[in-house]
Design an enzyme around this catalytic site. Structure first.
Site, PDB file in Angstrom:
ATOM      1  N   HIS A  45      21.402  67.168  30.268  1.00  0.00           N
ATOM      2  CA  HIS A  45      21.059  66.364  31.440  1.00  0.00           C
ATOM      3  C   HIS A  45      19.749  65.636  31.132  1.00  0.00           C
ATOM      4  O   HIS A  45      18.696  66.263  31.054  1.00  0.00           O
ATOM      5  CB  HIS A  45      20.931  67.241  32.685  1.00  0.00           C
ATOM      6  CG  HIS A  45      22.234  67.813  33.146  1.00  0.00           C
ATOM      7  ND1 HIS A  45      22.338  69.024  33.797  1.00  0.00           N
ATOM      8  CD2 HIS A  45      23.502  67.321  33.046  1.00  0.00           C
ATOM      9  CE1 HIS A  45      23.617  69.261  34.081  1.00  0.00           C
ATOM     10  NE2 HIS A  45      24.324  68.244  33.633  1.00  0.00           N
TER      11      HIS A  45
ATOM     12  N   GLU B 246      16.128  66.025  32.798  1.00  0.00           N
ATOM     13  CA  GLU B 246      15.519  67.360  32.840  1.00  0.00           C
ATOM     14  C   GLU B 246      14.552  67.516  31.666  1.00  0.00           C
ATOM     15  O   GLU B 246      14.718  68.352  30.779  1.00  0.00           O
ATOM     16  CB  GLU B 246      16.615  68.422  32.860  1.00  0.00           C
ATOM     17  CG  GLU B 246      17.466  68.315  34.128  1.00  0.00           C
ATOM     18  CD  GLU B 246      18.653  69.266  34.182  1.00  0.00           C
ATOM     19  OE1 GLU B 246      18.821  70.079  33.253  1.00  0.00           O
ATOM     20  OE2 GLU B 246      19.428  69.189  35.156  1.00  0.00           O
TER      21      GLU B 246
ATOM     22  N   HIS C  44      17.781  73.902  30.650  1.00  0.00           N
ATOM     23  CA  HIS C  44      17.830  72.922  31.737  1.00  0.00           C
ATOM     24  C   HIS C  44      16.548  72.986  32.552  1.00  0.00           C
ATOM     25  O   HIS C  44      15.707  73.869  32.364  1.00  0.00           O
ATOM     26  CB  HIS C  44      19.014  73.218  32.669  1.00  0.00           C
ATOM     27  CG  HIS C  44      20.348  72.934  32.070  1.00  0.00           C
ATOM     28  ND1 HIS C  44      21.121  71.866  32.451  1.00  0.00           N
ATOM     29  CD2 HIS C  44      21.059  73.583  31.108  1.00  0.00           C
ATOM     30  CE1 HIS C  44      22.251  71.861  31.762  1.00  0.00           C
ATOM     31  NE2 HIS C  44      22.230  72.895  30.931  1.00  0.00           N
TER      32      HIS C  44
ATOM     33  N   GLU D 119      17.026  78.036  32.946  1.00  0.00           N
ATOM     34  CA  GLU D 119      16.513  77.029  33.880  1.00  0.00           C
ATOM     35  C   GLU D 119      15.002  77.199  34.030  1.00  0.00           C
ATOM     36  O   GLU D 119      14.484  78.311  33.979  1.00  0.00           O
ATOM     37  CB  GLU D 119      17.164  77.187  35.261  1.00  0.00           C
ATOM     38  CG  GLU D 119      18.668  76.977  35.276  1.00  0.00           C
ATOM     39  CD  GLU D 119      19.059  75.524  35.492  1.00  0.00           C
ATOM     40  OE1 GLU D 119      18.148  74.659  35.529  1.00  0.00           O
ATOM     41  OE2 GLU D 119      20.259  75.253  35.625  1.00  0.00           O
TER      42      GLU D 119
END
Length: 495
Positions: free
Chosen positions: A233, A236, A330, A403
């Protein structure tokens, strides 16, 4: 058919097409914004906006008053649903000029702006990124913009000759990665190999790093295999700082890194979506695909980088060594701290084994939260790397999504969040890397009797924390550092 599936796919991170911003297909290019009807000579204070640069994003600027401007995020290329990342410059300012910028077309309603997050800013004379004061940032539902959520921030320009740059989070561009990897290659380390795994649709490099001690040093030694990927992504950007932290540690001369290289083969893909990063997209590739929903059947022409990485992992999984870890990095737009997502299994023993690495990371990293870590099998996540590879690999392998918050973390015993910096993101990466040592010692793969460095590890970390501090006044600062801080203070744009 594939595009239709992409448009119909909905999950918690999906955006809305409301607002008609799908008409925004390009970035503003040195756009001078003057009062309506003004035809005179441009003056200081007629702001010039620009986002035609790498990872830039700003699609439109509306003049509301001398002091207020509505800003529109350009949607991801070929996909109007995603409007989160912004990155633009402002110049031709007047000293002491006060403005309010309203970013009016976010595609997500939940945001860390509700919890104190603020944009980052730098200028030509003060090139270090810093966050705007939280008290100058407001996030609210606005009736003037179809009741979409708007983020407004007040700012006071203080140096007429400066170009100011504002962004959603600290940018980490494709070019920055290439310069970093070039510098690593120039060191001619015998335990580092860089190769081009493939090319993106726009012919950008898909880099693969292999970090391990040369086989001839220990030809009989059986090694473990770890794969790490980041930036599927593109918006990010914290994922790239974490990834660099991992790499920096693993190629260092730290005794933990040396031991890991002797026992583990690390395969790292630092930027899985180079086109999306270059274009300033938040979630999608050049062609509008969320690549992290296409692991099951990636197309060699529509998703070439994903196709190449999947082929690599399938090949590695069939290697006699066996792939033990896959971690996809991420950043999260609504939660704080670092945390992990894992898969759900029927066997309780496998469930317990899967929890070991996050628990160890929690002990090493004060910003990592095991309580936020969760294990799931959501249907909408079926096409992600974690879910797909969790089903592909055998029951001795572990697949995680790592994350980290776009904004901050809550340290143990703290009552207020500590905003992340580029350095603290990279520190989390270093802590991820050193956790592999704890894991393999825990499993007796690395012999504790032959490795008398645990006290050294802890003391090194304590020293590192003492020197760096954590943003809440615990670290000591030198006189030159204090001077640099004073030099940068005025950029915060006190209104």
């Amino acid at each position: 058919m594939e595009r239709k599936m992409e448009e119909n796919m909905r999950d918690v991170d999906a955006g809305s097409e409301a607002g008609g911003e799908d008409a925004l297909v390009g970035n503003v290019n040195k756009l001078m914004v003057t009062p309506p009807g003004y035809t005179g000579v441009p003056r200081k204070g007629h702001l010039v906006f620009d986002a035609c640069f790498e990872s830039g994003n700003l699609g439109r600027v509306d003049y509301i008053s001398e002091f207020e401007f509505d800003l529109f995020i350009r949607p991801d290329t070929c996909n109007p649903r995603f409007r989160v990342w912004f990155n633009f410059t402002v110049e031709n300012v007047r000293e002491t000029q006060r403005v309010i910028f309203n970013i009016v077309n976010f595609s997500k309603t939940k945001s860390l702006y509700r919890d104190g997050m603020s944009p980052v800013v730098k200028s030509t004379s003060r090139p270090k990124w810093q966050r705007l004061p939280t008290k100058n940032v407001y996030y609210y539902r606005c009736p003037d913009h179809r009741r979409n959520y708007v983020m407004s921030f007040a700012f006071c320009f203080d140096r007429e000759d400066d170009v100011y740059q504002f962004a959603y989070c600290y940018p980490y561009t494709y070019t920055r990665l290439q310069h970093y990897l070039d510098s690593l290659e120039c060191r001619n380390l015998d335990y580092l190999q860089r190769e081009q795994l493939g090319l993106s649709v726009q012919q950008r490099r898909l880099d693969l790093l292999t970090i391990t001690s040369p086989a001839q040093q220990n030809p009989e030694k059986v090694k473990k295999l770890v794969v790490l990927t980041a930036r599927v992504h593109p918006g990010e950007s914290p994922a790239s700082f974490i990834c660099q932290g991992v790499i920096d540690f693993l190629v260092s001369q730290h005794p933990v890194a040396q031991t890991l290289r002797d026992h583990v083969i690390f395969k790292i893909v630092p930027m899985l979506n180079p086109d999306g990063v270059y274009l300033g997209n938040y979630r999608c590739s050049l062609m509008g695909f969320d690549l992290n929903r296409h692991w099951q059947e990636p197309s060699p022409w529509a998703h070439p980088t994903l196709h190449a990485v999947k082929q690599l992992i399938v090949q590695l999984s069939q290697d006699p060594v066996g792939l033990e870890f896959y971690i996809d990095v991420h950043a999260h737009s609504t939660m704080m701290n670092g945390f992990m997502y894992g898969n759900v299994f029927e066997e309780e023993e496998r469930v317990q084994r899967q929890a070991v690495f996050p628990r160890l990371l929690c002990q090493n990293a004060p910003d990592f939260s095991f309580s936020n870590t969760s294990f799931n099998r959501d249907v909408v996540k079926a096409g992600t790397g974690r879910r797909f590879l969790g089903g592909l690999l055998d029951d001795t392998s572990y697949c995680y999504t790592l994350e980290v918050s776009f904004y901050s973390y809550m340290a143990a015993g703290s009552t207020s969040p500590v905003p992340y910096t580029e350095d603290t993101y990279m520190k989390l990466g270093r802590n991820v890397a050193r956790t592999f040592l704890d894991y393999y010692r825990h499993n007796n793969f690395i012999d504790d009797n032959k490795l008398q460095i645990s006290n050294h590890i802890n003391s090194m970390e304590v020293l590192s924390q003492g020197r760096q501090g954590n943003g809440n006044g615990n670290g000591r600062t030198s006189g030159s550092e204090r001077g640099a801080e004073r030099k940068n203070q005025s950029i915060t744009g006190e209104y």
